[in-house]
Design a protein around this motif. Structure first.
Motif, PDB file in Angstrom:
ATOM      1  N   VAL A  70      -2.754  63.246  27.554  1.00  0.00           N
ATOM      2  CA  VAL A  70      -2.390  62.004  26.875  1.00  0.00           C
ATOM      3  C   VAL A  70      -3.390  61.682  25.776  1.00  0.00           C
ATOM      4  O   VAL A  70      -3.021  61.287  24.655  1.00  0.00           O
ATOM      5  N   GLN A 126      -3.075  61.357  21.437  1.00  0.00           N
ATOM      6  CA  GLN A 126      -3.529  60.197  20.654  1.00  0.00           C
ATOM      7  C   GLN A 126      -4.572  60.600  19.616  1.00  0.00           C
ATOM      8  O   GLN A 126      -4.497  60.192  18.446  1.00  0.00           O
ATOM      9  N   ARG A 148       5.556  61.623  31.483  1.00  0.00           N
ATOM     10  CA  ARG A 148       4.651  60.709  30.779  1.00  0.00           C
ATOM     11  C   ARG A 148       4.217  61.315  29.440  1.00  0.00           C
ATOM     12  O   ARG A 148       4.151  60.624  28.417  1.00  0.00           O
ATOM     13  N   GLU A 193       4.995  59.901  25.684  1.00  0.00           N
ATOM     14  CA  GLU A 193       3.923  59.616  24.728  1.00  0.00           C
ATOM     15  C   GLU A 193       4.210  60.298  23.387  1.00  0.00           C
ATOM     16  O   GLU A 193       4.021  59.694  22.312  1.00  0.00           O
TER      17      GLU A 193
END
Length: 359
Positions: free
Chosen positions: A246, A250, A342, A346
């Motif tokens: 994750v 980002q 997930r 994202e």
């Protein structure tokens, strides 16, 4: 003739047979009280003793006493030779003991004389040898302490070459040695330093794990899992991996957008992802979108390769040296399956924001 028995001996034997059993009691037997009670039991209501009964009983006891005395005298005479032999043996033993005592006295006198004759030089040699052994032990301990202080640099070199398992094993050996020499002040300082090195090892493992989210390497991943097993953190390693995937989405998207819009002023560096999307020039939109797609593809590819790796390689507990339970293959695959949703969410959000917020 040995078979001949005189009338006197036969009479004595019969007399001995008449001795009552009470007289053979060795303790707490009073013959006077016993005979008196026996006479009183024959009164039959008469308040006085019959003198003739008393005299008869006395004569009978005298006869028994005479027979006993004869038998004792006869036994003494019969065993006189054994007594003489035993006496001679005791005499010989007494002489041997006296000789032994004299030998001991002589040995002690000679020992004291020998002690007095030992020179101070010989005592000094012994003392110097003892000091020599003590210094040898001190030098050995110093050499071990010197090696311990060099282990810190060696551990960092092993981490630099990604030999995490070897570094953790060497750290464990150092920890045992440090515990053995914990009374030294320098070892106490080294113990703190080693703890910092362990934190550095764990941090390096975590950084290397994060790099695999973009470019998966099965050999590196195997080494990382072995290292986590040695640390007893196999259960949390998968959670760390999910978090890194994750985070890499980002961070990589921010890096791509910052590179696209340029880093002219600090305000752009501090802008959010949504604000950076708005700053992307129209002529750079296609190239930035392509770069984002390549980045996302690499991340998804790494995630899928890790998933396939766990399907083909069930967990091994050979390197585990802690009481922490080893996660099963089913547990890890379930973690990967739930984490994929997930991760995909994202990526979708990043792509959606980029497309909608761009001019």
């Amino acid at each position: 003739d040995h078979g001949f028995v005189s009338i006197s001996e036969k009479a004595d034997r019969e007399t001995l047979n008449t001795i009552e059993d009470n007289y053979y009691i060795e303790h707490n037997f009073d013959p006077k009280e016993y005979e008196l009670q026996k006479l009183l039991s024959t009164l039959n209501g008469n308040p006085f003793l019959n003198i003739s009964d008393v005299i008869t009983r006395r004569d009978h006891l005298k006869t028994q006493l005479t027979a006993v005395s004869k038998r004792v005298s006869k036994l003494i005479l019969e065993n006189s030779s054994s007594y003489t032999t035993e006496l001679q043996r005791v005499t010989v033993l007494t002489g041997a003991l006296q000789d032994s005592i004299e030998t001991c006295h002589k040995a002690r006198r000679n020992l004291r004389r020998a002690q007095y004759q030992i020179t101070t030089r010989n005592l000094s040699l012994i003392r110097n040898e003892m000091r020599k052994q003590q210094w040898i032990n001190v030098l050995k301990n110093i050499e071990k302490l010197k090696k311990l202080h060099s282990f810190d640099q060696k551990l960092k070199e092993m981490v630099k070459h990604e030999d995490f398992v070897g570094a953790i094993q060497l750290y464990s050996q150092c920890g045992n040695t440090v515990h053995h020499y914990k009374e030294y002040q320098c070892i106490r300082d080294l113990s703190t330093k080693l703890q910092d090195t362990l934190d550095f090892i764990e941090e390096s493992i975590d950084v290397t794990l994060a790099k695999l989210c973009s470019y998966f390497n099965p050999h590196t991943y195997q080494r990382l899992l072995n290292a986590y097993r040695l640390l007893g953190k196999s259960l949390t390693s998968m959670d760390q991996l999910q978090m890194h995937f994750v985070n890499v989405v980002q961070t990589r998207t921010l890096e791509i957008l910052l590179k696209t819009v340029g880093t002219i002023n600090n305000e752009q560096n501090l802008s959010s992802y949504s604000d950076l999307c708005k700053m992307v020039p129209e002529e750079s939109f296609s190239s930035c979108l392509h770069e984002l797609n390549v980045c996302f593809w690499q991340i998804i590819k790494s995630y899928k390769l890790i998933w396939l790796w766990h399907e083909k390689n069930p967990p091994s507990i050979e390197l585990t040296n802690s009481d922490t339970p080893e996660p099963s293959q089913e547990f890890l695959l379930q973690k990967l399956e739930s984490g994929s949703s997930r991760l995909w969410h994202e990526i979708q959000q990043k792509m959606k924001t980029f497309i909608l917020e761009s001019n």
